[in-house]
Design an enzyme around this catalytic site. Structure first.
Site, PDB file in Angstrom:
ATOM      1  N   GLN A   1       0.826  -1.203   0.000  1.00 19.95           N
ATOM      2  CA  GLN A   1       0.000   0.000   0.000  1.00 19.95           C
ATOM      3  C   GLN A   1       0.861   1.254   0.000  1.00 19.95           C
ATOM      4  O   GLN A   1       1.958   1.272   0.553  1.00 19.95           O
ATOM      5  CB  GLN A   1      -0.969   0.016   1.175  1.00 19.95           C
ATOM      6  CG  GLN A   1      -0.310  -0.117   2.525  1.00 19.95           C
ATOM      7  CD  GLN A   1      -1.324  -0.052   3.654  1.00 19.95           C
ATOM      8  OE1 GLN A   1      -2.478   0.297   3.446  1.00 19.95           O
ATOM      9  NE2 GLN A   1      -0.893  -0.385   4.849  1.00 19.95           N
ATOM     10  N   GLY A   2       0.369   2.274  -0.636  1.00 19.11           N
ATOM     11  CA  GLY A   2       1.080   3.552  -0.703  1.00 19.11           C
ATOM     12  C   GLY A   2       0.211   4.686  -0.219  1.00 19.11           C
ATOM     13  O   GLY A   2      -0.279   5.486  -1.018  1.00 19.11           O
TER      14      GLY A   2
ATOM     15  N   GLU B   1     -10.256  -1.432   6.413  1.00 18.99           N
ATOM     16  CA  GLU B   1      -9.025  -1.728   7.121  1.00 18.99           C
ATOM     17  C   GLU B   1      -9.230  -1.718   8.626  1.00 18.99           C
ATOM     18  O   GLU B   1      -8.836  -2.618   9.339  1.00 18.99           O
ATOM     19  CB  GLU B   1      -7.956  -0.710   6.730  1.00 18.99           C
ATOM     20  CG  GLU B   1      -6.635  -0.953   7.407  1.00 18.99           C
ATOM     21  CD  GLU B   1      -5.551  -0.017   6.901  1.00 18.99           C
ATOM     22  OE1 GLU B   1      -4.394  -0.244   7.257  1.00 18.99           O
ATOM     23  OE2 GLU B   1      -5.866   0.932   6.155  1.00 18.99           O
TER      24      GLU B   1
ATOM     25  N   ASN C   1      -4.203   5.415  17.302  1.00 15.01           N
ATOM     26  CA  ASN C   1      -5.341   5.340  18.215  1.00 15.01           C
ATOM     27  C   ASN C   1      -5.788   6.722  18.688  1.00 15.01           C
ATOM     28  O   ASN C   1      -6.949   6.897  19.044  1.00 15.01           O
ATOM     29  CB  ASN C   1      -5.008   4.421  19.389  1.00 15.01           C
ATOM     30  CG  ASN C   1      -5.036   2.955  18.983  1.00 15.01           C
ATOM     31  OD1 ASN C   1      -5.121   2.651  17.778  1.00 15.01           O
ATOM     32  ND2 ASN C   1      -4.984   2.054  19.947  1.00 15.01           N
ATOM     33  N   GLU C   2      -4.881   7.679  18.675  1.00 18.78           N
ATOM     34  CA  GLU C   2      -5.298   9.041  19.005  1.00 18.78           C
ATOM     35  C   GLU C   2      -6.297   9.542  17.956  1.00 18.78           C
ATOM     36  O   GLU C   2      -7.323  10.138  18.289  1.00 18.78           O
ATOM     37  CB  GLU C   2      -4.091   9.991  19.057  1.00 18.78           C
ATOM     38  CG  GLU C   2      -3.191   9.811  20.284  1.00 18.78           C
ATOM     39  CD  GLU C   2      -2.333   8.563  20.211  1.00 18.78           C
ATOM     40  OE1 GLU C   2      -1.971   8.149  19.089  1.00 18.78           O
ATOM     41  OE2 GLU C   2      -2.018   7.975  21.271  1.00 18.78           O
TER      42      GLU C   2
ATOM     43  N   SER D   1       0.894   6.594   3.187  1.00 14.76           N
ATOM     44  CA  SER D   1       1.629   7.626   3.927  1.00 14.76           C
ATOM     45  C   SER D   1       2.735   8.256   3.097  1.00 14.76           C
ATOM     46  O   SER D   1       3.299   7.628   2.198  1.00 14.76           O
ATOM     47  CB  SER D   1       2.259   7.027   5.179  1.00 14.76           C
ATOM     48  OG  SER D   1       1.270   6.588   6.071  1.00 14.76           O
TER      49      SER D   1
END
Lengths: 388, 350, 388, 350
Positions: free
Chosen positions: C125-126, C243, C371-372, C128
């Protein structure tokens, strides 16, 4: 480093212990959030004051013993060990007094401090307002200077002990049109002045532990201004430092609770061990109470060497308040079905302290600056993290 | 495999919710609790009866609706959310279940019939609860004694009031002597009856805890949207947001456990006890976290009698040890989990 | 509500179990972050695919079994129960494929999906970029349309599996001058195109589990555009939903770890009980793994009735990632001094899974949206709290 | 009563800190660990010797500086902060302490003298640590056997390398046979020597843990000040701020416990074991929280080999069970706390 008490310190401890053993009431006094209890606690403060024990760190001429911080810690240890009554005038003695000593005039010190030491005057604080809680700089209550008087208007809230107290100290906006922390003044006033209305606020336990205070053209003599006009914020911050710092919650308090918790666990050990988390929590609580004690002695030792109190104010606040909650939550778990009983319930005999303490502990992470604010302070001022 | 509720169950739940929103506003309940000795209102009980709640568990043969644990588990979340005193579930769910399991037809007829009409309050005395709530105004107290079921009226027992921090609860220490006259079921039959009663009561407490958690979450979210500091609603600060989100996560992962426990109750299950206790623990964890975090979001306001939050916090604290405290329920889970023949791992859930 | 499996479901489970018992390699494959391990895992995927097991929820004509979500859960339970190898092509099969099925053209589906099911094509996957992690809309890599091609320039980072994978899917800014989530396109490309440089990034364990990818005028045929030009954000959000939602981490994974943890505890019980927190943590972990399973079955049941996946995506992500950390931390505590040993250390025999799993668990609260960020999403979208 | 360090102690600590800042940059250490078999650098050891660290504990009579546990506890925080391999404290602090407590003057003279000159590496084998680090390059291995002290050279024992997740650690399983030739102290004297060694080692680990916690906090704060998302440094978000603040609080309340333990070591104390173990637990808690939160602040970057954070996280994970794991230390605290004659409560701390 020398972790032995000096002979003088040992002697001081022995003297305090002896006096407390002879004088601490055998039965607990009624809650100082009742009229009867407030009066009883005031009498107890007078008795303490007769020995200089109500304010041991104050100079002798003001009613104290001139004790240093180590002696204060020793005194507190003995005080909590003896199970002596709660301190009804702590807002005055521990919060206002250090500020008064630093910023007050000689006349103010003489006028206020001795009567505070004996609790002839008891004190409430007037910081928060309905729109200014954690954001204390949002204060809107005003103090308009008119000749030799300030005319006070507005409203304060969450004033601890204000229902029965004699005097109030607080921040008021004395410069018209000023904003945030500018133009505030630190003013003291008797709570029986014309124009003051105190509305008790019932707390979780049903008792009026704090109050709303309404000011309607209340006239306060200008000699009740503490420090300079418009200097209020700086002075209040000093007070807040004391509050969150050492003197608000002495470690002995938590060591007493931790020891009581260990005893509660031991008395119910077989039952408790059905939930292994309890044993673990009891151990952790005791260790943390010790850690808080050690940290306080370390701070006291640094202060004795001339250091200034720094971020300890915020780290302490977080640590003791969360420890206190944890200790009482653990006790509630141990008590099980009895935990919910009000202190005066017949079946609450011998355990009444825990529900009271649990409720009180829940206020810890909120008052004197919420723990969220304290964490912001640590991040921004101690760690230098960027502001939002 | 279908782990969802029927439309009918959801509709009934929604109907009760609508009823409670209107009839059980916090100020109404508080008035009962704070101004009356019993803390109860005959009018409220009458309305609850009209909603069918007191007849819900009663078998059709006795004039009831004969609904099961899965119906109750949905309703009791609403009961918890709205702060209805938990003595309702003791009477109409747990108590009716005990009576319905007895053999004495005359006794059953009388009390199940009265329950359907809303003309009886049942209270239950069981060793898990050292004190009995609503014992004073009960028409009948069902009592455990060495697995026997006994029944007595309040005038046949000594009652000592023990006030709870939860103003809704009227707790009494009972002083009574079991006798042939009070016995309604022997130990041989009673053992299973009490076991089922304990499991039902634990699920009922769990369901109310989830409802309480949701209520406190809603109160925390609402208050923090209104309350401003530093020129912004405090609900826009990440610390408060995350505290609220943490409650939401706990609730999301307590509910399915609760529902599975109710299913296990209704259909019987070899590891029923562990499933019920797991549910009870998960629900209590959600409620206690909700109490802590919602209070923190409320600031000093959360520490007042005036703010409604206190009603729900105190209920959560009280329920935490009602019908088995955390220790009891953890031990039941441990017994199942650490048993030599425990079936755990993927594929063992159902 | 009916918590019994149907006869068909039981039969499906039995068939899967039988096949796995016959085919799962007896020794663990080497890590798929090594070249050798990647190849071995690719072979395993092909074997799975021969039964339709590599993608059970896909339609049969694309290489799946047309299984519903309950069957998928059953398959996963058997898969984890059997201790079968990790899924080297999960980025493709579980993340990209659902998106391709919803937004792809018939030609794209036919071209990509069957080869994905057999792992003839493996996918990275691309998402970030160095300046766009949690803030995915800050993407700066560009895709300039030139006739029948896109010309790709820029850089991606944290591309899982990219070191050995064949294809990449990702978001690129196709509209010059656009900002944030506007003007992005979802583009697929082989990783061996001229102008692509893959720089492995070593992870904590020393292996190249992810990579940086540099694009220097890479020419990609326009028929590799998924959905409309400039529609990339909407499509990617659908992918992100998958996801964080159900398919990324099946409950069986955590049930397997929880059961292994219970076994580890039981095998070291006497030692463990010196720290009561361990017993408590083991219980809690097992309960939470059950809770996650139950919640997933409940979601699957609701989806079967036509509901859409909602906030589960974020609550699931938080719950499983924190559970996974807690389970592995607990195992580390139980293992004590042996916990630090690398999997190939002689004295790590029999416990090698735990350190690997611990390291992997630490990535859980970070990837697929920290998680933030998930807590922000829950607060703002599920609870309706005000944006900052 | 004075719970603060002397100026001299602080100055020595500051001097060592300045030395390490320059000489022990992460890239230097990593090169040793990643490119050499031993993971150690003779040049670095030489420089450390020049700083006086290897002679610090050696009695003046043997040419050393004869400093105590309180000096070490300050220095070892720096050693932890800078990621110096923990085998240093095993050799120069714990190992020297063992040798200095022996009776054989020739043996002491030789090895203490060599330590002062930086010409000896000591390794220690003790049942708390199933593997011995730096055993291969040690000049002398001190070995526990039924409370006796034995000494051997690496060629006298079998060594099996067991790589650790911490690239700095060279761990070996030892295979050896105790004999009269290897025995340097009998069990009667050895028991106290080993007890003191364990306590020293635990304090040393604790001190390094606090240093590691501080380092990871600093790395987390630095990274989050630089890394931008949503147009702002992530360090301006409250969630990250509070995670960092939580580490700071843990450190603040671990340090005094650690310092008290060092004092107890230096001056003897009836409940020394509990004090040491308490310190060890508090310090480890700070370090493990720092690892978690600093990694979270680093995001994916924290998961890489490239970012320095990994060096310190891995050390913290490894040290967590070095010289007694959490279970061991909790048990020692429990033994003291729950003893019938435990002295607890206000006024019992000192």
């Amino acid at each position: 480093m020398d972790l032995n008490y000096t002979q003088e310190q040992q002697q001081f401890r022995a003297t305090v212990r002896g006096w407390l053993e002879a004088h601490v009431p055998s039965a607990p006094l009624p809650s100082f959030d009742t009229e009867e209890g407030f009066a009883a606690h005031r009498q107890w403060e007078a008795k303490l004051a007769s020995q200089g024990y109500s304010a041991v760190t104050w100079p002798k001429d003001l009613g104290g013993l001139g004790a240093d911080l180590i002696e204060w810690l020793i005194f507190e240890e003995e005080y909590w060990r003896a199970g002596a009554p709660g301190r009804v005038n702590q807002n005055g003695i521990f919060l206002l007094a250090p500020t008064l000593m630093e910023y007050g005039t000689a006349e103010q010190k003489a006028r206020f401090l001795p009567r505070m030491a004996t609790s002839e005057d008891t004190w409430a604080q007037g910081w928060s307002e309905p729109g200014a809680g954690s954001d204390m700089a949002a204060i809107r209550s005003t103090a308009r200077r008119e000749g030799d008087e300030f005319v006070i208007n507005g409203q304060k809230i969450w004033s601890t002990r204000a229902v029965y107290a004699d005097w109030l100290f607080g921040l008021f906006r004395s410069e018209s049109g000023s904003s945030r922390h500018h133009g505030l003044s630190f003013i003291l006033m008797p709570l029986d002045l014309p124009g003051i209305t105190v509305r008790p606020i019932r707390q979780l336990n049903g008792l009026p532990g704090f109050a709303e205070i309404f000011f309607d053209n209340v006239r306060v003599p200008a000699n009740n201004l503490l420090g300079g006009e418009g200097e209020g914020w700086r002075i209040a911050m000093a007070t807040a430092g004391f509050e969150r710092g050492l003197m608000l919650r002495s470690p002995a308090r938590f060591q007493k609770t931790a020891a009581d918790l260990v005893a509660l666990y031991q008395a119910n050990r077989e039952r408790c061990d059905a939930d292994p988390a309890i044993r673990d929590a009891v151990m952790k609580c005791w260790m943390d109470a010790e850690a808080y004690t050690l940290a306080t002695y370390a701070t006291a030792s640094r202060l004795a060497k001339g250091a200034k109190i720094g971020a300890e104010a915020s780290t302490n606040k977080i640590f003791w308040s969360e420890l206190d909650v944890k200790m009482h939550e653990t006790a509630m778990s141990i008590l099980g079905a009895r935990a919910e009983l009000m202190p005066h319930a017949p079946r609450a005999e011998g355990i009444a302290q825990w529900l009271d303490g649990f409720l009180f502990s829940l206020a810890g992470p909120i008052y004197a600056g919420t723990n969220e604010i304290q964490r912001n302070i640590i991040a921004e001022r101690m760690l230098g993290m960027p502001r939002a | 495999m279908n782990f969802s509720f029927d439309d009918q169950q959801v509709q009934f739940r929604d109907a009760v919710r609508s009823f409670l929103v209107v009839q059980a506003a916090p100020e109404v309940l508080r008035e009962h609790w704070e101004t009356t000795d019993s803390g109860r209102s005959p009018e409220m009980r009458q309305k609850i009866t009209e909603q069918g709640l007191t007849a819900l568990s009663v078998p059709e043969a006795y004039g009831g609706l004969q609904q099961g644990d899965l119906d109750w588990v949905l309703l009791l979340q609403e009961v918890g959310y709205h702060g209805i005193p938990d003595s309702l579930s003791d009477a109409a769910y747990v108590g009716v279940g005990i009576v319905a399991a007895l053999e004495d037809e005359a006794f059953k007829s009388e009390w199940l019939g009265r329950m359907c009409e809303g003309k009886a309050r049942l209270a239950i005395s069981h060793p898990l609860n050292p004190l009995v709530h609503d014992a004073q105004i009960a028409d009948l107290i069902l009592l455990w004694h060495n697995d026997e079921v006994h029944a007595a009226t309040p005038d046949q027992v000594g009652l000592e009031l023990n006030p709870s921090i939860d103003a809704s609860r009227r707790l009494y220490k009972l002083d009574w002597t079991p006798s042939d006259a009070t016995r309604v079921c022997d130990a041989a039959s009673g053992k299973a009856i009490w076991a089922q009663a304990v499991n039902r009561a634990a699920v009922a407490v769990g369901a109310q805890m989830v409802g309480l958690a949701q209520r406190m979450l809603d109160l925390g979210v609402d208050y923090s949207a209104q309350r401003k500091q530093f020129g912004k609603p405090i609900g826009s600060f990440q610390a408060i947001k995350h505290q609220m989100a943490d409650i939401a996560v706990k609730i999301e992962f307590a509910r399915p456990v609760l529902h599975r426990a109710a299913y296990a109750l209704q259909h019987g299950d070899a590891t029923l006890e562990a499933k019920v206790s797991h549910a009870r623990l998960a629900c209590a964890e959600a409620a206690l976290l909700a109490a802590r975090n919602a209070m923190q979001a409320h600031g000093a306001m959360g520490y007042t009698w005036e703010a409604d939050l206190q009603m729900f916090m105190k209920r959560a604290w009280a329920l935490e040890s009602f019908w088995g405290d955390r220790l009891f329920h953890k031990q039941r889970v441990a017994q199942a989990l650490f048993a030599a023949d425990a079936q755990i791992g993927p594929g063992t859930t159902f």
